[in-house]
Design a protein around this motif. Structure first.
Motif, mmCIF file in Angstrom:
data_model
loop_
_atom_site.group_PDB
_atom_site.id
_atom_site.type_symbol
_atom_site.label_atom_id
_atom_site.label_comp_id
_atom_site.label_asym_id
_atom_site.label_seq_id
_atom_site.Cartn_x
_atom_site.Cartn_y
_atom_site.Cartn_z
ATOM 1 N N LEU A 105 0.717 -1.106 0.045
ATOM 2 C CA LEU A 105 0.133 0.034 0.039
ATOM 3 C C LEU A 105 0.770 1.056 0.150
ATOM 4 C CD1 LEU A 105 -2.918 -0.810 2.311
ATOM 5 C CD2 LEU A 105 -2.985 -0.421 -0.061
ATOM 6 N N LEU A 106 1.899 1.138 0.621
ATOM 7 C CA LEU A 106 2.857 2.650 0.759
ATOM 8 C C LEU A 106 3.387 2.651 -0.787
ATOM 9 C CD1 LEU A 106 4.068 4.497 2.431
ATOM 10 C CD2 LEU A 106 6.214 2.875 2.688
ATOM 11 N N GLU A 145 -4.376 6.294 4.356
ATOM 12 C CA GLU A 145 -5.521 6.167 5.411
ATOM 13 C C GLU A 145 -5.863 4.653 5.531
ATOM 14 O OE1 GLU A 145 -7.424 10.618 5.582
ATOM 15 O OE2 GLU A 145 -8.103 9.193 4.191
ATOM 16 N N ARG A 146 -5.930 4.159 4.555
ATOM 17 C CA ARG A 146 -6.334 2.630 4.525
ATOM 18 C C ARG A 146 -5.096 1.616 5.297
ATOM 19 N NH1 ARG A 146 -8.115 3.595 -0.464
ATOM 20 N NH2 ARG A 146 -6.489 2.314 -1.505
ATOM 21 N N LEU A 147 -3.927 2.240 4.948
ATOM 22 C CA LEU A 147 -2.740 1.459 5.492
ATOM 23 C C LEU A 147 -2.696 1.855 7.006
ATOM 24 C CD1 LEU A 147 -0.015 -0.011 5.673
ATOM 25 C CD2 LEU A 147 0.960 2.091 4.237
ATOM 26 N N VAL A 148 -2.793 2.993 7.429
ATOM 27 C CA VAL A 148 -2.663 3.192 8.967
ATOM 28 C C VAL A 148 -3.872 2.550 9.761
ATOM 29 C CG1 VAL A 148 -1.149 5.113 8.807
ATOM 30 C CG2 VAL A 148 -3.591 5.567 8.929
ATOM 31 N N GLU A 149 -4.710 2.624 8.841
ATOM 32 C CA GLU A 149 -6.309 1.873 9.556
ATOM 33 C C GLU A 149 -6.020 0.362 9.874
ATOM 34 O OE1 GLU A 149 -10.489 0.706 7.736
ATOM 35 O OE2 GLU A 149 -10.029 3.024 8.171
ATOM 36 N N GLN A 150 -5.170 -0.294 8.861
ATOM 37 C CA GLN A 150 -5.002 -1.699 9.219
ATOM 38 C C GLN A 150 -3.609 -2.005 9.880
ATOM 39 O OE1 GLN A 150 -5.043 -3.945 5.347
ATOM 40 N NE2 GLN A 150 -6.654 -2.336 4.736
ATOM 41 N N ALA A 180 3.866 5.592 6.797
ATOM 42 C CA ALA A 180 2.777 6.171 6.345
ATOM 43 C C ALA A 180 2.276 7.165 7.172
ATOM 44 C CB ALA A 180 1.691 4.918 6.580
ATOM 45 N N HIS A 181 2.649 7.321 8.363
ATOM 46 C CA HIS A 181 2.093 8.663 9.064
ATOM 47 C C HIS A 181 2.958 9.490 8.633
ATOM 48 C CE1 HIS A 181 -0.638 6.947 12.096
ATOM 49 N NE2 HIS A 181 -0.039 5.699 12.117
#
Length: 109
Positions: free
Chosen positions: A11-12, A32-37, A44-45
């Motif tokens: 995803l990154l 946002e999907r990445l940090v959600e998971q 990612a942040h």
């Protein structure tokens, strides 16, 4: 879409491609999907805080920028990045404080 828990860097990489293609909003959505998971994905942040600030979404950018030193408290870059985002958001005292923390970490070696 890729399962970030299995391989978060997929995803990154997707977000990086979107950003390179000029789709900053799309990159933000992917990150946002990445940090959600994977809420602990530091890169990612960092990217989210940078892209959100560029989009004028300062409060959200600050949330992600503050998360970086929470996840990597002994890394000078964490505080340097927070300082830059604070500065861009007009929070000069906070930016100076974060930079002072970065310098302290660097001095400790």
């Amino acid at each position: 879409m890729a399962d970030a828990a299995a391989n978060p860097n997929l995803l990154l990489r997707e977000a990086n491609k979107q950003k390179a293609a000029g789709d900053l909003e799309g990159a933000v959505g992917t990150l946002e999907r990445l940090v959600e998971q994977v809420p602990t994905h530091v890169a990612a942040h960092v990217a989210l805080s940078t892209y959100l600030e560029r989009l004028g979404r300062k409060e959200e950018a600050l949330e992600h920028a503050k998360k970086v030193p929470e996840l990597e408290p002994n890394d000078a870059f964490s505080y340097t990045h927070l300082s830059v985002i604070c500065q861009r958001c007009g929070l000069i005292p906070e930016a100076e404080d974060a930079m002072a923390k970065a310098r302290m970490i660097q001095m400790r070696g």
